[in-house]
Design a protein around this motif. Structure first.
Motif, PDB file in Angstrom:
ATOM      1  N   VAL A  11       0.846  -1.202   0.000  1.00 56.81           N
ATOM      2  CA  VAL A  11       0.000   0.000   0.000  1.00 56.81           C
ATOM      3  C   VAL A  11       0.878   1.246   0.000  1.00 56.81           C
ATOM      4  O   VAL A  11       0.633   2.211  -0.741  1.00 56.81           O
ATOM      5  CB  VAL A  11      -0.938  -0.005   1.219  1.00 56.81           C
ATOM      6  CG1 VAL A  11      -1.642   1.346   1.354  1.00 56.81           C
ATOM      7  CG2 VAL A  11      -1.960  -1.124   1.095  1.00 56.81           C
ATOM      8  N   GLN A  12       1.924   1.238   0.826  1.00 56.50           N
ATOM      9  CA  GLN A  12       2.850   2.369   0.875  1.00 56.50           C
ATOM     10  C   GLN A  12       3.496   2.597  -0.487  1.00 56.50           C
ATOM     11  O   GLN A  12       3.637   3.740  -0.939  1.00 56.50           O
ATOM     12  CB  GLN A  12       3.928   2.113   1.926  1.00 56.50           C
ATOM     13  CG  GLN A  12       4.964   3.225   2.041  1.00 56.50           C
ATOM     14  CD  GLN A  12       5.968   2.983   3.155  1.00 56.50           C
ATOM     15  OE1 GLN A  12       5.631   2.426   4.189  1.00 56.50           O
ATOM     16  NE2 GLN A  12       7.218   3.403   2.939  1.00 56.50           N
ATOM     17  N   LEU A  13       3.880   1.530  -1.164  1.00 56.97           N
ATOM     18  CA  LEU A  13       4.489   1.630  -2.491  1.00 56.97           C
ATOM     19  C   LEU A  13       3.536   2.270  -3.491  1.00 56.97           C
ATOM     20  O   LEU A  13       3.906   3.224  -4.198  1.00 56.97           O
ATOM     21  CB  LEU A  13       4.895   0.236  -2.970  1.00 56.97           C
ATOM     22  CG  LEU A  13       5.360   0.119  -4.421  1.00 56.97           C
ATOM     23  CD1 LEU A  13       6.686   0.845  -4.620  1.00 56.97           C
ATOM     24  CD2 LEU A  13       5.480  -1.353  -4.825  1.00 56.97           C
ATOM     25  N   ILE A  14       2.303   1.766  -3.558  1.00 60.39           N
ATOM     26  CA  ILE A  14       1.344   2.246  -4.557  1.00 60.39           C
ATOM     27  C   ILE A  14       0.936   3.689  -4.270  1.00 60.39           C
ATOM     28  O   ILE A  14       0.833   4.523  -5.186  1.00 60.39           O
ATOM     29  CB  ILE A  14       0.123   1.317  -4.600  1.00 60.39           C
ATOM     30  CG1 ILE A  14       0.547  -0.055  -5.147  1.00 60.39           C
ATOM     31  CG2 ILE A  14      -0.987   1.908  -5.466  1.00 60.39           C
ATOM     32  CD1 ILE A  14      -0.508  -1.129  -5.035  1.00 60.39           C
ATOM     33  N   VAL A  15       0.718   4.002  -2.981  1.00 66.21           N
ATOM     34  CA  VAL A  15       0.383   5.383  -2.624  1.00 66.21           C
ATOM     35  C   VAL A  15       1.531   6.320  -2.990  1.00 66.21           C
ATOM     36  O   VAL A  15       1.321   7.399  -3.555  1.00 66.21           O
ATOM     37  CB  VAL A  15       0.056   5.483  -1.122  1.00 66.21           C
ATOM     38  CG1 VAL A  15      -0.035   6.947  -0.682  1.00 66.21           C
ATOM     39  CG2 VAL A  15      -1.255   4.769  -0.815  1.00 66.21           C
ATOM     40  N   GLY A  16       2.751   5.904  -2.690  1.00 65.07           N
ATOM     41  CA  GLY A  16       3.903   6.738  -3.002  1.00 65.07           C
ATOM     42  C   GLY A  16       4.046   7.006  -4.493  1.00 65.07           C
ATOM     43  O   GLY A  16       4.270   8.145  -4.913  1.00 65.07           O
ATOM     44  N   LEU A  17       3.903   5.964  -5.306  1.00 66.58           N
ATOM     45  CA  LEU A  17       4.038   6.136  -6.754  1.00 66.58           C
ATOM     46  C   LEU A  17       2.906   6.984  -7.324  1.00 66.58           C
ATOM     47  O   LEU A  17       3.115   7.793  -8.237  1.00 66.58           O
ATOM     48  CB  LEU A  17       4.086   4.771  -7.434  1.00 66.58           C
ATOM     49  CG  LEU A  17       5.348   3.946  -7.162  1.00 66.58           C
ATOM     50  CD1 LEU A  17       5.225   2.555  -7.766  1.00 66.58           C
ATOM     51  CD2 LEU A  17       6.589   4.651  -7.712  1.00 66.58           C
ATOM     52  N   SER A  18       1.702   6.807  -6.806  1.00 67.26           N
ATOM     53  CA  SER A  18       0.571   7.614  -7.276  1.00 67.26           C
ATOM     54  C   SER A  18       0.778   9.080  -6.935  1.00 67.26           C
ATOM     55  O   SER A  18       0.547   9.970  -7.772  1.00 67.26           O
ATOM     56  CB  SER A  18      -0.728   7.095  -6.661  1.00 67.26           C
ATOM     57  OG  SER A  18      -0.966   5.743  -7.019  1.00 67.26           O
ATOM     58  N   LEU A  19       1.211   9.347  -5.702  1.00 69.87           N
ATOM     59  CA  LEU A  19       1.469  10.732  -5.304  1.00 69.87           C
ATOM     60  C   LEU A  19       2.634  11.336  -6.088  1.00 69.87           C
ATOM     61  O   LEU A  19       2.652  12.547  -6.348  1.00 69.87           O
ATOM     62  CB  LEU A  19       1.762  10.799  -3.803  1.00 69.87           C
ATOM     63  CG  LEU A  19       0.574  10.519  -2.879  1.00 69.87           C
ATOM     64  CD1 LEU A  19       1.025  10.572  -1.422  1.00 69.87           C
ATOM     65  CD2 LEU A  19      -0.563  11.497  -3.122  1.00 69.87           C
ATOM     66  N   VAL A  81       7.488   2.559 -13.483  1.00 66.23           N
ATOM     67  CA  VAL A  81       7.303   2.797 -14.918  1.00 66.23           C
ATOM     68  C   VAL A  81       5.823   2.784 -15.285  1.00 66.23           C
ATOM     69  O   VAL A  81       5.358   3.586 -16.098  1.00 66.23           O
ATOM     70  CB  VAL A  81       8.075   1.739 -15.732  1.00 66.23           C
ATOM     71  CG1 VAL A  81       7.811   1.910 -17.224  1.00 66.23           C
ATOM     72  CG2 VAL A  81       9.568   1.837 -15.440  1.00 66.23           C
ATOM     73  N   LEU A  82       5.056   1.902 -14.644  1.00 70.25           N
ATOM     74  CA  LEU A  82       3.658   1.699 -15.032  1.00 70.25           C
ATOM     75  C   LEU A  82       2.691   2.698 -14.403  1.00 70.25           C
ATOM     76  O   LEU A  82       1.654   3.014 -15.000  1.00 70.25           O
ATOM     77  CB  LEU A  82       3.220   0.275 -14.655  1.00 70.25           C
ATOM     78  CG  LEU A  82       3.925  -0.872 -15.374  1.00 70.25           C
ATOM     79  CD1 LEU A  82       3.410  -2.208 -14.855  1.00 70.25           C
ATOM     80  CD2 LEU A  82       3.729  -0.772 -16.882  1.00 70.25           C
ATOM     81  N   LEU A  83       2.989   3.212 -13.202  1.00 67.81           N
ATOM     82  CA  LEU A  83       2.005   3.989 -12.458  1.00 67.81           C
ATOM     83  C   LEU A  83       2.224   5.495 -12.475  1.00 67.81           C
ATOM     84  O   LEU A  83       1.258   6.257 -12.448  1.00 67.81           O
ATOM     85  CB  LEU A  83       1.968   3.521 -10.994  1.00 67.81           C
ATOM     86  CG  LEU A  83       1.452   2.108 -10.732  1.00 67.81           C
ATOM     87  CD1 LEU A  83       1.430   1.831  -9.225  1.00 67.81           C
ATOM     88  CD2 LEU A  83       0.056   1.923 -11.312  1.00 67.81           C
TER      89      LEU A  83
END
Length: 213
Positions: A11-19, A81-83
């Motif tokens: 979750v931390q990874l995905i939130v970080g990349l989105s932000l 790369v993807l997000l």
């Protein structure tokens, strides 16, 4: 920060990349200049005739290959790369482009602040850095130079090469190059999950204090 389980780290990874993508959109909308890596892409594109997007992709691939001998990529490298790009595209229409300098500066500062927090989040999750951030963490992990100094040298070097090749430099570009390293030195400890990167992917966690100055 306490250690998270696998789900919490994801979750931390995905939130970080989105932000991270939202942060890029904020800085682009500010209109004060692109990042040093984008200046480099502009310059290479102008000299090769290749599209900006293709050059950006190729530079990312070359940088990734450069640090592969020093640390292993992880799922975070792929998701970067993807997000990040799609997140920036989603955020862009919701961010008005200011015309007054004070508003541009405020928007840029907000984007830069969000970017260093987002970088701390996704690197701290311990799933591997993105292609460009990986150069910073690889040098830090291999030779122990402080994160802030390593990032500043990388950004200023990239900016100089891009400018010499004809890339467009704005005041925001210079501010990014000078400030992102020291700010990351400050924010990375907030989100680092100790030992996560080493245990999962064979890449040491950033040595934030540095063995060398």
């Amino acid at each position: 920060m306490p250690r998270f389980g696998l789900t919490g780290r994801l979750v931390q990874l995905i939130v970080g990349l989105s932000l991270y993508g939202v942060a890029l959109a904020l800085m682009i909308r500010a209109g004060l200049g692109v990042s040093p890596w984008d200046v480099l892409s502009q310059g290479v594109s102008a000299h090769t005739g290749l599209s900006f997007g293709l050059v950006t992709l190729l530079i990312g691939a070359v940088v990734l290959l450069a640090w592969l001998p020093l640390q292993k990529p992880g799922v975070g490298t792929l998701l970067n790369v993807l997000l990040v790009g799609p997140a920036a595209d989603v955020a862009m229409p919701f961010i008005p482009a200011p015309t007054e300098l004070w508003a541009q500066a405020l928007l840029f500062a907000s984007g830069l602040g969000l970017l260093v927090i987002a970088t701390g989040l996704y690197i701290g999750a311990g799933f591997g850095p993105g292609p460009r951030d990986g150069l910073m963490t690889a040098i830090n992990g291999r030779w122990g130079f402080r994160i802030g100094r390593v990032r500043a040298v990388i950004e200023l070097t990239v900016l100089s090469i891009g400018w010499l090749l004809g890339g467009t430099v704005g005041i925001g570009t210079l501010a990014f190059a000078l400030l992102v390293g020291p700010l990351l030195q400050l924010t990375l400890p907030w989100f680092l999950t100790p030992g996560a990167a080493a245990s999962a992917h064979g890449a040491p966690a950033p040595a934030l204090e540095g063995r060398r100055s």
